[in-house]
Design an enzyme around this catalytic site. Structure first.
Site, PDB file in Angstrom:
ATOM      1  N   ARG A  22      11.870  -5.336   4.605  1.00 15.87           N
ATOM      2  CA  ARG A  22      11.419  -3.627   4.551  1.00 15.87           C
ATOM      3  C   ARG A  22      12.297  -2.595   5.079  1.00 15.87           C
ATOM      4  NH1 ARG A  22       5.471  -1.502   5.199  1.00 15.87           N
ATOM      5  NH2 ARG A  22       5.351  -2.619   6.839  1.00 15.87           N
ATOM      6  N   LYS A  60       0.796  -1.160   0.133  1.00 16.51           N
ATOM      7  CA  LYS A  60      -0.140  -0.168  -0.316  1.00 16.51           C
ATOM      8  C   LYS A  60       0.640   2.023   0.186  1.00 16.51           C
ATOM      9  CE  LYS A  60      -2.352  -1.040   4.178  1.00 16.51           C
ATOM     10  NZ  LYS A  60      -1.284  -2.169   4.436  1.00 16.51           N
ATOM     11  N   ARG A  75      11.427  -0.877  10.746  1.00 14.64           N
ATOM     12  CA  ARG A  75       9.856  -0.816  11.616  1.00 14.64           C
ATOM     13  C   ARG A  75       9.796  -1.326  12.736  1.00 14.64           C
ATOM     14  NH1 ARG A  75       4.698   0.105   8.536  1.00 14.64           N
ATOM     15  NH2 ARG A  75       3.779  -0.487   9.799  1.00 14.64           N
ATOM     16  N   ARG A  77     -10.055   0.664   8.414  1.00 12.51           N
ATOM     17  CA  ARG A  77      -9.605  -1.207   9.261  1.00 12.51           C
ATOM     18  C   ARG A  77     -10.350  -1.361   9.570  1.00 12.51           C
ATOM     19  NH1 ARG A  77      -3.686   0.624   9.143  1.00 12.51           N
ATOM     20  NH2 ARG A  77      -2.398  -1.748   9.328  1.00 12.51           N
TER      21      ARG A  77
HETATM   22  P1  AMP Z   1       1.029   0.638   8.393  1.00 10.47           P
HETATM   23  O1  AMP Z   1       1.413   1.567   9.191  1.00 10.47           O
HETATM   24  O2  AMP Z   1      -0.883   1.112   8.007  1.00 10.47           O
HETATM   25  O3  AMP Z   1       0.747  -1.077   9.145  1.00 10.47           O
HETATM   26  O4  AMP Z   1      -0.511   0.566  10.855  1.00 10.47           O
HETATM   27  C1  AMP Z   1       0.842   0.281  11.875  1.00 10.47           C
HETATM   28  C2  AMP Z   1       0.009  -0.485  13.168  1.00 10.47           C
HETATM   29  O5  AMP Z   1      -0.374   1.336  12.821  1.00 10.47           O
HETATM   30  C3  AMP Z   1      -0.892  -0.768  12.454  1.00 10.47           C
HETATM   31  O6  AMP Z   1      -0.431  -2.363  13.668  1.00 10.47           O
HETATM   32  C4  AMP Z   1      -1.941  -0.390  13.750  1.00 10.47           C
HETATM   33  O7  AMP Z   1      -1.808  -0.669  15.513  1.00 10.47           O
HETATM   34  C5  AMP Z   1      -1.835   1.350  13.703  1.00 10.47           C
HETATM   35  N1  AMP Z   1      -2.873   1.432  12.539  1.00 10.47           N
HETATM   36  C6  AMP Z   1      -2.596   2.343  11.467  1.00 10.47           C
HETATM   37  N2  AMP Z   1      -3.997   2.235  11.122  1.00 10.47           N
HETATM   38  C7  AMP Z   1      -4.931   2.383  11.971  1.00 10.47           C
HETATM   39  C8  AMP Z   1      -5.959   2.437  11.813  1.00 10.47           C
HETATM   40  N3  AMP Z   1      -6.456   2.878  10.674  1.00 10.47           N
HETATM   41  N4  AMP Z   1      -7.217   2.076  13.205  1.00 10.47           N
HETATM   42  C9  AMP Z   1      -6.273   1.753  14.278  1.00 10.47           C
HETATM   43  N5  AMP Z   1      -5.388   1.304  14.537  1.00 10.47           N
HETATM   44  C10 AMP Z   1      -4.369   1.216  13.214  1.00 10.47           C
END
Ligand code: AMP
Length: 216
Positions: A128, A13, A161, A88
């Site tokens: 990554r 994404k 990360r 999400r």
């Molecule tokens: P990502 O960078 O999208 O993989 O998000 C990293 C982490 O941020 C996820 O594993 C969640 O803990 C939190 N997170 C990101 N977006 C959301 C969302 N829309 N709702 C809840 N938690 C989120």
């Protein structure tokens, strides 16, 4: 153009968002990036979110919703936006619909669901690295930087990360299957959902997404 990119962690994404935001001149809004910024700046929200993120769990809707609603309703998003990592949960999708109904811009134009098998996700995320400066994403196997550990774009150092370790990746995949995958059913009634195969290199996947958006 109002676009949502759906898909499991590591489906690409972030990489595809970089391209789409240029193609359509729309802001890229990543809920994960916004939350990581809040964690790094040690805001109250960031400190609450950190425990959930470190464990691969979803941050409670109330915390994320305020962050996103503010951005989506801002002048910057008047001509559209690209949402990455949000919504999400079905509750988040319903809240987004309400914000869009109240705005002048109208409903979503495209929801792109990227599909990638779990084992590919685990392999991709372990390799990554993201730039600590500009956020550009690399893969040590398929798309490494020219100089090890250094971003080609801005020269800042590359980082792994905190949540890209195998245990947390598996937890995030389980959360995706339980909480986020039902969104495919939610959006399938709207006529804007397209599924795209997210396996293969970034250019190939990018072409599939463009074709889905252009109705090919
Ligand atoms: P990502 O960078 O999208 O993989 O998000 C990293 C982490 O941020 C996820 O594993 C969640 O803990 C939190 N997170 C990101 N977006 C959301 C969302 N829309 N709702 C809840 N938690 C989120």
């Amino acid at each position: 153009m109002r676009i949502v990119l759906l898909g499991p962690p590591g489906c690409g994404k972030g990489t595809q968002s970089e391209k789409l935001q240029q193609d359509f001149s729309i802001p890229h809004i990543s809920s994960g990036d916004l939350l990581r910024e809040a964690v790094a700046s040690k805001t109250q929200l960031g400190m609450k979110a950190k425990t959930y993120m470190d464990e691969g769990r979803l941050v409670p809707d109330a915390l994320v919703l305020d962050l996103i609603k503010e951005r989506v309703s801002s002048d910057e998003c008047e001509r559209g936006f690209l949402l990455d990592g949000f919504p999400r949960t079905v509750e988040q999708a319903e809240a987004l619909d309400q914000v869009l109904e109240a705005s002048e811009g109208g409903a979503l134009d495209h929801v792109i669901a990227m599909e990638v098998p779990d084992e590919v996700v685990v392999e991709r995320l372990g390799a990554r690295r993201s730039c600590s400066g500009c956020g550009h994403i690399y893969n040590l196997r398929f798309n490494p930087p020219s100089v090890e550990g250094i971003c080609d774009e801005c020269g800042a150092s590359l980082v792994l990360r905190d949540d890209d370790n195998e245990e947390t990746i598996r937890a995030r995949l389980a959360v995706y299957a339980r909480e986020t995958k039902p969104l495919i059913g939610f959006y399938s009634h709207t006529g804007v959902l397209r599924s795209v195969d997210g396996s293969g290199d970034a250019d190939t996947v990018g072409k599939r997404i463009s074709a889905a958006i252009n109705g090919a």
